[in-house]
Motif scaffolding. Sequence first.
Motif, mmCIF file in Angstrom:
data_model
loop_
_atom_site.group_PDB
_atom_site.id
_atom_site.type_symbol
_atom_site.label_atom_id
_atom_site.label_comp_id
_atom_site.label_asym_id
_atom_site.label_seq_id
_atom_site.Cartn_x
_atom_site.Cartn_y
_atom_site.Cartn_z
ATOM 1 N N ARG C 76 31.169 38.738 79.380
ATOM 2 C CA ARG C 76 30.154 39.121 80.356
ATOM 3 C C ARG C 76 29.615 40.525 80.068
ATOM 4 N NH1 ARG C 76 26.511 37.036 83.545
ATOM 5 N NH2 ARG C 76 26.331 38.017 85.582
ATOM 6 N N LYS C 80 25.669 41.415 79.159
ATOM 7 C CA LYS C 80 24.832 42.324 79.945
ATOM 8 C C LYS C 80 24.553 43.644 79.239
ATOM 9 C CE LYS C 80 25.717 42.311 84.418
ATOM 10 N NZ LYS C 80 26.526 42.364 85.654
ATOM 11 N N ARG C 96 24.653 33.349 77.946
ATOM 12 C CA ARG C 96 24.203 32.939 79.279
ATOM 13 C C ARG C 96 24.654 31.522 79.640
ATOM 14 N NH1 ARG C 96 18.530 31.281 81.728
ATOM 15 N NH2 ARG C 96 18.794 32.051 83.850
ATOM 16 N N THR C 97 24.753 30.660 78.655
ATOM 17 C CA THR C 97 25.172 29.283 78.957
ATOM 18 C C THR C 97 26.563 28.974 78.407
ATOM 19 O OG1 THR C 97 24.058 28.477 76.976
ATOM 20 C CG2 THR C 97 22.801 28.399 79.035
ATOM 21 N N ALA C 99 30.300 28.588 78.968
ATOM 22 C CA ALA C 99 31.211 28.350 80.107
ATOM 23 C C ALA C 99 30.508 28.758 81.405
ATOM 24 C CB ALA C 99 32.528 29.071 79.920
ATOM 25 N N ASN C 100 31.136 29.628 82.204
ATOM 26 C CA ASN C 100 30.476 30.061 83.432
ATOM 27 C C ASN C 100 30.752 31.534 83.668
ATOM 28 O OD1 ASN C 100 33.018 30.311 84.878
ATOM 29 N ND2 ASN C 100 33.048 28.068 84.948
ATOM 30 N N VAL C 101 30.138 32.089 84.694
ATOM 31 C CA VAL C 101 30.227 33.535 84.927
ATOM 32 C C VAL C 101 31.678 33.984 85.054
ATOM 33 C CG1 VAL C 101 29.644 35.399 86.527
ATOM 34 C CG2 VAL C 101 27.943 33.658 85.986
ATOM 35 N N ARG C 102 32.479 33.211 85.780
ATOM 36 C CA ARG C 102 33.870 33.642 85.990
ATOM 37 C C ARG C 102 34.651 33.674 84.685
ATOM 38 N NH1 ARG C 102 32.969 30.113 89.543
ATOM 39 N NH2 ARG C 102 34.215 28.587 88.428
ATOM 40 N N VAL C 103 34.430 32.655 83.864
ATOM 41 C CA VAL C 103 35.105 32.645 82.565
ATOM 42 C C VAL C 103 34.620 33.823 81.726
ATOM 43 C CG1 VAL C 103 35.294 31.396 80.376
ATOM 44 C CG2 VAL C 103 35.613 30.175 82.533
ATOM 45 N N ASN C 105 33.510 36.605 82.748
ATOM 46 C CA ASN C 105 34.037 37.851 83.307
ATOM 47 C C ASN C 105 35.413 38.181 82.740
ATOM 48 O OD1 ASN C 105 31.985 38.665 85.021
ATOM 49 N ND2 ASN C 105 32.769 37.538 86.798
ATOM 50 N N ALA C 187 25.075 19.004 82.234
ATOM 51 C CA ALA C 187 24.498 20.145 81.532
ATOM 52 C C ALA C 187 25.542 21.205 81.209
ATOM 53 C CB ALA C 187 23.380 20.746 82.373
ATOM 54 N N ASP C 188 26.609 21.278 82.025
ATOM 55 C CA ASP C 188 27.604 22.332 81.793
ATOM 56 C C ASP C 188 28.760 21.844 80.913
ATOM 57 O OD1 ASP C 188 28.826 20.607 83.583
ATOM 58 O OD2 ASP C 188 29.906 22.189 84.624
ATOM 59 N N ASP C 189 28.585 20.701 80.290
ATOM 60 C CA ASP C 189 29.609 20.117 79.425
ATOM 61 C C ASP C 189 29.804 20.972 78.164
ATOM 62 O OD1 ASP C 189 31.388 18.288 78.367
ATOM 63 O OD2 ASP C 189 29.912 16.695 78.055
ATOM 64 N N TRP C 190 30.916 20.749 77.476
ATOM 65 C CA TRP C 190 31.045 21.278 76.127
ATOM 66 C C TRP C 190 29.929 20.645 75.281
ATOM 67 C CZ3 TRP C 190 34.295 25.099 74.912
ATOM 68 C CH2 TRP C 190 35.446 25.282 75.692
#
Lengths: 757, 154, 281
Positions: C76, C80, C96-97, C99-103, C105, C187-190
């Motif tokens: 993250r 940024k 940006r794409t 995994a997700n923000v928490r990962v 982070n 869409a959020d798949d591997w």
Amino acid sequence: MKRALSPAETPQVGRSLPRLESWLKVTGRAEYVHNLRLPGMLYGRIFRSSVAHGRIRRLDVSAAQAVGGVHRVVSAADLKGIVPDPYYGPAFHDQPVLAVDKVRYVGEPVAVVLAADPHVAEEAAHLIVAEYEELPAVYDELEAMTSKAIVHDALKPAGTFPDLKHLKGRTGTNVALDFHLRRGDAAQALAAADRVFEHRFRTQQVMHTPLEPLVSVAESTDSSLTIHTASQSPSFVRIEVARLLGWPENRIRVRVPFLGGGFGAKLYIKLEALVAVLSLLTRRAVKISLTMEEQFFTITKHASSFRIKSGVTRDGRICARECEVWWNGGAYADIGPRVTQKSGFTAAGPYDIEHVAIDSYALYTNLPPAGALRGFGIPQLVWAYECHTDMMARELGIDPIEFRRRNLLRDGRPQATGTLMRDAAIEKVLDRLAVLLEWNRPFDRGTGVVRRGRGIAIGFKACVSPTTSLAAVNVNGDGSCIVYCSTVDMGQGSDTAMAQIAGEVLHLPAETVRVVHSDTDVTPYDMATLGSRSLFHMGNAVKLAAEDALKKLNQLKSELQMPPDAAIPEIFKKKYGMQAGNVVGTGSFIPSYAPPDYATGLTSDATPFWMVGGSGVEIEVDTETGRVRVARLVNVADVGTPINPKIVETQLSGAAIMQLGFTLFEKMLFDEHGQLRNASLAEYKIPGFLDMPEEIINEAVSAEQRSGPFGAKGVGETGTFGVSPAIANAIHDAVGVRLTVLPLNPESIFMELQKAK
Amino acid sequence: MRRSIQFRLNGEAVSAQVAPHETLVEVLQDAFGLFGARESCGQGLCGCCTVVVNGRAVSGCLYLASFAEGGEVSTIEAGSRLDAVQEAFIECGSLQCGFCTPGFILMTRQLLEEHPEPDDDTIRHYLSGNLCRCAAYPQIIEAVKLAARKMRQT
Amino acid sequence: MPFELAEPRSLREAIASLDAKDPSVRPISGGTALMLMMKAGVLRPSRLVSLGKLGLAGIRTGPGGELRVGAMTSLRTIEKSEIVRKGWPVIARTLRTLANVRVRNVATVGGHLAHADPHMDLPPVLSALGARVTIAGAAGERSIPVEELGTGYLETSIRLDELITLLEVPPLGGRSAAYLKCTTRSADDWPAVGVAVSLDFQGDSIREASVVIGAATDKPTRLAAVERILVGRKLDENLLDEAATQELSVEGDLHGSAAYKKQLIRVYLRRAIHEARAQSR
């Protein structure tokens, strides 16, 4: 939060009141069984079968038992003293609390490790060793019709529910139930038809994936048992556990707080019998929390196959239809037979067809059990008959909406069972879909790689019958009101709806009404929270109970010679000399019902109400990859008169988005040994934010269910009906290929595009 | 194997006995009776276990409790009054079963800190790691925008 | 399940806590991948060596204009970073794409690269950009291209008693780079396929090309035949299609069959080249 006790000045029904429990949920304080810890509680970890069908030759739990911190390891042999006949189920008593002698699917519970530390229980469960003598297995529902591999040697009908009393199954086969409907003479009419169309469709096995995985806790004394469980059917749990133990119902208490989603996964009995016997065996409180992975081995949605054949006249009227549907029920029947029958009789669709023949088969296979999932089988049927409808319309050169309009089942006409349609706004739903999709305006079909298409589909459902709901409404000395009912709020907003109904009758603001959660020691019987039945059945019961309370209050008023406009607290004060006492109104509701004739499936009273839902989509297909993007999703439904329009909207949209996952990518993938290859959210994908259509429109048409509470009927499943076929129809519209097997994943679309080249 | 760790939890100094393998969400539940962060998928994909550690959202089910030592941990239970995000979730009907709701609210707060006026694409991407099986996604987008407006007004 | 958690304060101490022979002793940085492996039971560590207190985080540019990222920098932070956004926008866009923000982070770039899951997004991008990592061990430091890190599925050339300490990415210079991935379920798949290209355009032709794919093969794979076709001449998409998959051994998995993945590689390769070209203008 201010909760005034002053009388409501405006109608409570029709208010878009935020859910009563909103504060609890946005602050993380809502009560779920997930949160429950009891003193001295043991955690159970399940050891599961690794083969699809086999006899248990040896079960060695010694290494697990030897792990420090393990309280006990339990297998079927340990249960005999408590439950002599450890088989349960709503349709057949076919499912063992823990596998007895045989396992029938990969993932079936065989033993349980109990420990105070859940990590210890988990670790020890890995050390259990089982040896099986493998038996031939069957996985496909069509093969199960004739397979030599027989999942159950004997069939034991449960006889619990009146609509399943006729069940017997066919011994020596995998058929748990076969339902037949004969209206007119379909064979002859097909022979005489101008055009005949026949198609086959399939749906895949999927899973509910409630984000709160199944969880149950039991605590016991010598003579009583309390089960705290994430269940949609507390009354059934009590009846079934009482039957297993040979106890009267009053020694068993079943409590259900909020559910973190249900969708049909948490129905009938799941973990409750197991935690009950474990608690009785150990005299400790026992909790079993499934992981997300384990949910895949617990309950799923039926895969299905459907052969549909229609005869059409020259002027585009469907005159005859034959339907054969095969439901893959997995290793235990669960509620599959009801799905087979109740959905089966609507398999010919919302069309006015004179000659109909339906054969619907519930089949055992060696896969995880299948039950009800948001639609009770209806989405599988609509998938087939609405693709079929579009395929015929295109062949005949008739606009798909016009073709449907020519054949619609209108109010007053007999449905395939012979039951007359009432309060089913099928035509209105179709009309509104056409308007919202701007069907008659020119449509941009795209150029180059990306092609655009649109499609619609409509479906209908008969609410399960006959089922019972009871409720009590208590008015306290200060005029405040409590509703007691066993409907489970699993996110559908039933607490709020019941409060609105009670508030409407008693002229109280709904936010001042308290709804007590299911507790079988306190709340009266309810069949279950399923099949979109609660708002209608429990709503009617709550309305009757509130009216009963009002009647009693008015009686008191006249006995005490008080003016008609006397405030409620004044009545109690006059009666008891202080703020004291209460008035309890009760309500009991069971609709009329006539069972179908066994041979013909015909009945004059199949259901208390019809649900109607349709969807339209605009999509884009990437012709180089087969990827589909849903740009616009329109869902239209007849929900009667909405009690809470905002909640109705979120139910419609939520159901449609869930169905979008079942349409485009969700699928449980099994290998040739019946092993599930994708039992996790990393490999079994559900829709997320980036899968949302850009635009979603939901509309409840103006309608009234005259037999419903304030004109309302159920809505939880309606949004699912049309989504899958609407998308397949749109894909065909965009690129000219027809998919007949769900899910409509990019690879299958691409492969069809290649074939078409 | 257990050892004592100190950290700040929702503004208060606390300590807990933790085993090396224990996750933050387990410790919050078992040692502090906080159940707003809850494990669901167990893989960091659904966001039900979201906890804010040192100002950044983490998946509490994949985060060793030991790593919180000396840090500032904040959960959905922090604070005694509803904030603009919570109010917006209520007003927009952005919750159904509620199991995923605390995670969405914590993530929305972070999103609005970084993007005070987010567009749809920003919202969808930022929240793509949170799943709602009831699929209140359209209502959640509404709530994020409403919360942004509320925060600008105050 | 029970393991020891070591929290060394220096790199030397950390390396000493590792064990050259014992694979049950593992370094842990953000832990997002290790925790999954532990939960799935595929990793049962006896000791985890936490790298959180080694001070290996930070982003700066080096004397040659190269990007220098400490191994313990979170994904993250990289996403940024103004330095990254300006100088290596393809990295920020890729993140940006991822995994997700928490990962992002929590997960660190060192942990990401050491995990060597072929579905990950950064290894093909960094390989295409010619990035290198510094690896520290008892015997000192060595530097290798990111491309040589992965040796197979979840396997790397990092020894059990070594750690990644630094990532270095050369300046983009005149190159324009793009990364496109394709998911086949949600869409959020591997990804089923990821394609990274770094191209140095000179008018309509390409002076230098670097093309690496991820996800479709058991480790990120350079498409040398494609690079040869791209360099020094006008783009011929037919030639490209053929070259895209000729050297590859693609295996089917839950995301798609081998044949379908090859199609995705052809399509996404073309699209990635077009995107890079669009950026160069």
